[in-house]
Scaffold this motif. Structure first.
Motif, PDB file in Angstrom:
ATOM      1  N   THR A 179       0.825  -1.208   0.000  1.00 45.39           N
ATOM      2  CA  THR A 179       0.000   0.000   0.000  1.00 45.39           C
ATOM      3  C   THR A 179       0.856   1.253   0.000  1.00 45.39           C
ATOM      4  O   THR A 179       0.645   2.172  -0.809  1.00 45.39           O
ATOM      5  N   ARG A 180       1.830   1.293   0.886  1.00 41.33           N
ATOM      6  CA  ARG A 180       2.644   2.496   1.018  1.00 41.33           C
ATOM      7  C   ARG A 180       3.640   2.641  -0.125  1.00 41.33           C
ATOM      8  O   ARG A 180       3.861   3.740  -0.636  1.00 41.33           O
ATOM      9  N   LEU A 181       4.253   1.534  -0.550  1.00 43.38           N
ATOM     10  CA  LEU A 181       5.258   1.622  -1.592  1.00 43.38           C
ATOM     11  C   LEU A 181       4.646   2.041  -2.924  1.00 43.38           C
ATOM     12  O   LEU A 181       5.208   2.883  -3.643  1.00 43.38           O
ATOM     13  N   LEU A 182       3.511   1.470  -3.278  1.00 49.26           N
ATOM     14  CA  LEU A 182       2.878   1.838  -4.542  1.00 49.26           C
ATOM     15  C   LEU A 182       2.459   3.300  -4.542  1.00 49.26           C
ATOM     16  O   LEU A 182       2.513   3.978  -5.572  1.00 49.26           O
ATOM     17  N   ARG A 183       2.060   3.799  -3.389  1.00 49.09           N
ATOM     18  CA  ARG A 183       1.733   5.228  -3.297  1.00 49.09           C
ATOM     19  C   ARG A 183       2.978   6.078  -3.536  1.00 49.09           C
ATOM     20  O   ARG A 183       2.940   7.075  -4.269  1.00 49.09           O
ATOM     21  N   VAL A 184       4.091   5.696  -2.924  1.00 45.72           N
ATOM     22  CA  VAL A 184       5.335   6.432  -3.124  1.00 45.72           C
ATOM     23  C   VAL A 184       5.757   6.387  -4.586  1.00 45.72           C
ATOM     24  O   VAL A 184       6.142   7.406  -5.178  1.00 45.72           O
ATOM     25  N   LEU A 185       5.676   5.213  -5.195  1.00 45.13           N
ATOM     26  CA  LEU A 185       6.053   5.089  -6.605  1.00 45.13           C
ATOM     27  C   LEU A 185       5.146   5.936  -7.496  1.00 45.13           C
ATOM     28  O   LEU A 185       5.574   6.430  -8.544  1.00 45.13           O
ATOM     29  N   GLY A 186       3.879   6.096  -7.058  1.00 41.93           N
ATOM     30  CA  GLY A 186       2.962   6.941  -7.810  1.00 41.93           C
ATOM     31  C   GLY A 186       3.380   8.399  -7.792  1.00 41.93           C
ATOM     32  O   GLY A 186       3.443   9.058  -8.835  1.00 41.93           O
ATOM     33  N   VAL A 187       3.685   8.934  -6.612  1.00 42.32           N
ATOM     34  CA  VAL A 187       4.080  10.341  -6.549  1.00 42.32           C
ATOM     35  C   VAL A 187       5.475  10.559  -7.135  1.00 42.32           C
ATOM     36  O   VAL A 187       5.810  11.679  -7.533  1.00 42.32           O
ATOM     37  N   GLU A 188       6.271   9.505  -7.203  1.00 41.43           N
ATOM     38  CA  GLU A 188       7.585   9.620  -7.850  1.00 41.43           C
ATOM     39  C   GLU A 188       7.493   9.536  -9.369  1.00 41.43           C
ATOM     40  O   GLU A 188       8.507   9.663 -10.062  1.00 41.43           O
ATOM     41  N   GLY A 189       6.293   9.300  -9.893  1.00 45.12           N
ATOM     42  CA  GLY A 189       6.126   9.249 -11.335  1.00 45.12           C
ATOM     43  C   GLY A 189       6.597   7.970 -11.975  1.00 45.12           C
ATOM     44  O   GLY A 189       6.865   7.936 -13.176  1.00 45.12           O
ATOM     45  N   LYS A 190       6.660   6.879 -11.189  1.00 43.16           N
ATOM     46  CA  LYS A 190       7.113   5.600 -11.728  1.00 43.16           C
ATOM     47  C   LYS A 190       5.945   4.677 -12.079  1.00 43.16           C
ATOM     48  O   LYS A 190       6.097   3.797 -12.941  1.00 43.16           O
ATOM     49  N   VAL A 191       4.818   4.847 -11.416  1.00 49.52           N
ATOM     50  CA  VAL A 191       3.617   4.072 -11.731  1.00 49.52           C
ATOM     51  C   VAL A 191       2.424   5.022 -11.775  1.00 49.52           C
ATOM     52  O   VAL A 191       2.456   6.102 -11.182  1.00 49.52           O
ATOM     53  N   VAL A 192       1.389   4.616 -12.495  1.00 52.16           N
ATOM     54  CA  VAL A 192       0.152   5.390 -12.587  1.00 52.16           C
ATOM     55  C   VAL A 192      -1.033   4.443 -12.417  1.00 52.16           C
ATOM     56  O   VAL A 192      -0.876   3.217 -12.464  1.00 52.16           O
ATOM     57  N   ARG A 193      -2.213   5.028 -12.223  1.00 49.76           N
ATOM     58  CA  ARG A 193      -3.421   4.205 -12.166  1.00 49.76           C
ATOM     59  C   ARG A 193      -3.742   3.657 -13.543  1.00 49.76           C
ATOM     60  O   ARG A 193      -3.689   4.389 -14.530  1.00 49.76           O
ATOM     61  N   GLY A 194      -4.079   2.376 -13.591  1.00 49.01           N
ATOM     62  CA  GLY A 194      -4.480   1.754 -14.849  1.00 49.01           C
ATOM     63  C   GLY A 194      -5.978   1.561 -14.908  1.00 49.01           C
ATOM     64  O   GLY A 194      -6.752   2.290 -14.280  1.00 49.01           O
ATOM     65  N   ARG A 195      -6.412   0.552 -15.646  1.00 53.28           N
ATOM     66  CA  ARG A 195      -7.846   0.297 -15.826  1.00 53.28           C
ATOM     67  C   ARG A 195      -8.479  -0.152 -14.510  1.00 53.28           C
ATOM     68  O   ARG A 195      -7.892  -0.939 -13.771  1.00 53.28           O
ATOM     69  N   PRO A 196      -9.674   0.340 -14.190  1.00 50.92           N
ATOM     70  CA  PRO A 196     -10.325  -0.058 -12.938  1.00 50.92           C
ATOM     71  C   PRO A 196     -10.779  -1.515 -12.993  1.00 50.92           C
ATOM     72  O   PRO A 196     -10.933  -2.103 -14.070  1.00 50.92           O
ATOM     73  N   LEU A 197     -11.014  -2.095 -11.816  1.00 50.62           N
ATOM     74  CA  LEU A 197     -11.484  -3.474 -11.745  1.00 50.62           C
ATOM     75  C   LEU A 197     -12.952  -3.579 -12.122  1.00 50.62           C
ATOM     76  O   LEU A 197     -13.405  -4.623 -12.576  1.00 50.62           O
ATOM     77  N   GLY A 198     -13.698  -2.504 -11.913  1.00 54.66           N
ATOM     78  CA  GLY A 198     -15.113  -2.516 -12.235  1.00 54.66           C
ATOM     79  C   GLY A 198     -15.432  -1.580 -13.385  1.00 54.66           C
ATOM     80  O   GLY A 198     -14.657  -1.432 -14.330  1.00 54.66           O
ATOM     81  N   SER A 199     -16.571  -0.905 -13.289  1.00 60.71           N
ATOM     82  CA  SER A 199     -17.014   0.008 -14.336  1.00 60.71           C
ATOM     83  C   SER A 199     -16.290   1.347 -14.214  1.00 60.71           C
ATOM     84  O   SER A 199     -15.398   1.527 -13.382  1.00 60.71           O
ATOM     85  N   TRP A 200     -16.704   2.318 -15.012  1.00 56.91           N
ATOM     86  CA  TRP A 200     -16.069   3.627 -15.002  1.00 56.91           C
ATOM     87  C   TRP A 200     -16.283   4.384 -13.705  1.00 56.91           C
ATOM     88  O   TRP A 200     -15.588   5.366 -13.436  1.00 56.91           O
ATOM     89  N   THR A 201     -17.209   3.936 -12.871  1.00 51.57           N
ATOM     90  CA  THR A 201     -17.421   4.584 -11.579  1.00 51.57           C
ATOM     91  C   THR A 201     -16.605   3.950 -10.453  1.00 51.57           C
ATOM     92  O   THR A 201     -16.635   4.419  -9.322  1.00 51.57           O
ATOM     93  N   SER A 202     -15.868   2.887 -10.749  1.00 48.89           N
ATOM     94  CA  SER A 202     -15.155   2.130  -9.721  1.00 48.89           C
ATOM     95  C   SER A 202     -13.943   2.885  -9.191  1.00 48.89           C
ATOM     96  O   SER A 202     -13.234   3.564  -9.931  1.00 48.89           O
ATOM     97  N   SER A 203     -13.684   2.741  -7.882  1.00 48.48           N
ATOM     98  CA  SER A 203     -12.513   3.342  -7.248  1.00 48.48           C
ATOM     99  C   SER A 203     -11.366   2.357  -7.087  1.00 48.48           C
ATOM    100  O   SER A 203     -10.316   2.708  -6.526  1.00 48.48           O
ATOM    101  N   ARG A 204     -11.532   1.137  -7.550  1.00 50.41           N
ATOM    102  CA  ARG A 204     -10.494   0.113  -7.409  1.00 50.41           C
ATOM    103  C   ARG A 204      -9.736  -0.019  -8.732  1.00 50.41           C
ATOM    104  O   ARG A 204     -10.268  -0.501  -9.724  1.00 50.41           O
TER     105      ARG A 204
END
Length: 394
Positions: A179-204
């Motif tokens: 949880t914490r590492l992926l967040r850090v990698l996100g703000v470091e510009g190394k990973v981004v959010r991809g396709r959601p697990l559900g529909s376009w309204t999904s937060s996962r």
């Protein structure tokens, strides 16, 4: 003005907003990329906001979901990543490097230092161990293309390690490294959010490797981001710019000087536009209505909002943390709010009826019908709920 600065009044500011923010009917865009380019950033904390903000501005709203998913997950011309104020936005991919250098580097350093500090306090492994896990995780993500945290933990089991955060404090909690590492990698510009697990309204969301980008000089990146935003949203005050960017005022002033921003006069005092943009802007040819979602970038774009949102409407339209809910607009000002009921009906209420007659009501009703037609069977509940939205949706 006696000092030589041109005064840009409320009427012209609303006209600029209508045209440059793609809200007036004739100014609507042909694609999500055009919408994002015009707004610079789409607020992405609530996944549905991205689609609703695009749909409100597309000439052909029926294409909203398909075209936005294409841009985000197939063509990757839009990317969801951390940006200003440590908030998730959707940006044109071409801005990835600019956003990262202008706003992400400082936050990233702070986030990584905090993670290492919390792990050390909990007796967890050290920075060298975390670096190994990070490299292994990024390699696994590259192989998979997109993956959830759970899928990555199957490839790199050390991601499952748990450690106690703030032991003995009232807010003590247990975190996993993933949880914490992926967040850090996100703000470091190394990973981004991809396709959601559900529909376009999904937060996962799945995670995906960040688009490759070159490293930019932070001061130059700040100047470029400010230039783009002022072109879309100016005039704006220094306080507006500080609020939107999250930068210290010294950095805002440095960026204004770097782009040669032009001073103008607005109701709040001194405003700024990009050089050469102080000339008159005509009002849209036709009156216009819009139904914008909670956290819409137009409604949330600045600190000073009285020229388009009367202060007496705020208690009904904002939550306790300053997040705006769904709003109804008429000719450049917020006049009410809307919600979706459990059966899918779009309902709305005018709170400020000044100058609002049958023409406005007909236009708002048409926007509600337009919104319902493309939302279809989806049900949208704002992540940050406001008093009026709760009342209308009940």
């Amino acid at each position: 003005m006696g000092d030589g600065r041109r005064h840009i009044g409320t009427g012209e500011r609303r006209a600029r907003l209508a045209l440059r923010q793609r809200l007036a009917g004739a100014a609507r865009a042909g694609s999500p990329e055009e919408v994002a380019g015009s707004l610079v950033a789409l607020h992405g904390t609530d996944p549905a906001t991205v689609y609703l903000a695009v749909g409100a501005r597309l000439a052909d709203a029926a294409r909203t979901v398909g075209e936005t998913e294409r841009a985000l997950y197939e063509d990757r011309t839009l990317v969801r990543m951390h940006g200003m104020r440590h908030t998730v936005f959707v940006f044109p991919t071409e801005l990835t490097a600019v956003v990262h250098a202008s706003t992400g580097l400082v936050v990233a350093a702070r986030e990584r230092a905090a993670l290492l500090k919390h792990m050390a306090a909990a007796g967890a492994p050290d920075a060298a161990w975390l670096k190994e896990v990070e490299e292994s995780t990024l390699a696994a993500l590259t192989r998979r293309g997109q993956a959830t945290a759970a899928e990555l933990a199957r490839d790199e089991p050390r991601l499952k390690l748990q450690f106690v955060y703030a032991a003995g404090k009232s807010y003590e909690g247990s975190h996993t490294v993933s949880t914490r590492l992926l967040r850090v990698l996100g703000v470091e510009g190394k990973v981004v959010r991809g396709r959601p697990l559900g529909s376009w309204t999904s937060s996962r969301f799945r995670w995906a490797p960040a688009p490759e980008h070159r490293e930019l000089d932070p001061a130059g990146a700040q100047a470029e981001l400010l230039r783009r935003w002022l072109a879309a949203c100016g005039p704006a005050t220094e306080a507006d710019l500080k609020w939107w960017t999250g930068w210290p005022v010294t950095q805002v002033r440095r960026a204004l000087a770097a782009i040669g921003a032009q001073e103008v006069s607005v109701e709040e005092g001194t405003g700024y536009v990009v050089a050469g943009d102080a000339g008159p802007v005509a009002e849209p040819a036709e009156p216009w209505a819009a139904m914008l979602p909670g956290l819409d970038p137009t409604a949330m774009s600045r600190q000073h909002r009285d020229w388009y949102l009367a202060p007496e409407l705020r208690p009904a339209l904002f939550d306790g943390s300053g997040n705006i809910g769904p709003t109804v607009w008429w000719n450049g000002r917020v006049i009410g709010g809307w919600a979706q009921r459990a059966d899918g009906e779009i309902v709305w209420r005018v709170l400020d009826g000044e100058g609002v007659g049958r023409e406005a009501e007909a236009a708002i009703a048409a926007e509600a019908e337009r919104l319902a037609s493309w939302v279809g069977t989806a049900r949208v509940t704002p992540r940050f709920r406001t008093p009026l939205e709760r009342e209308l949706s009940a």
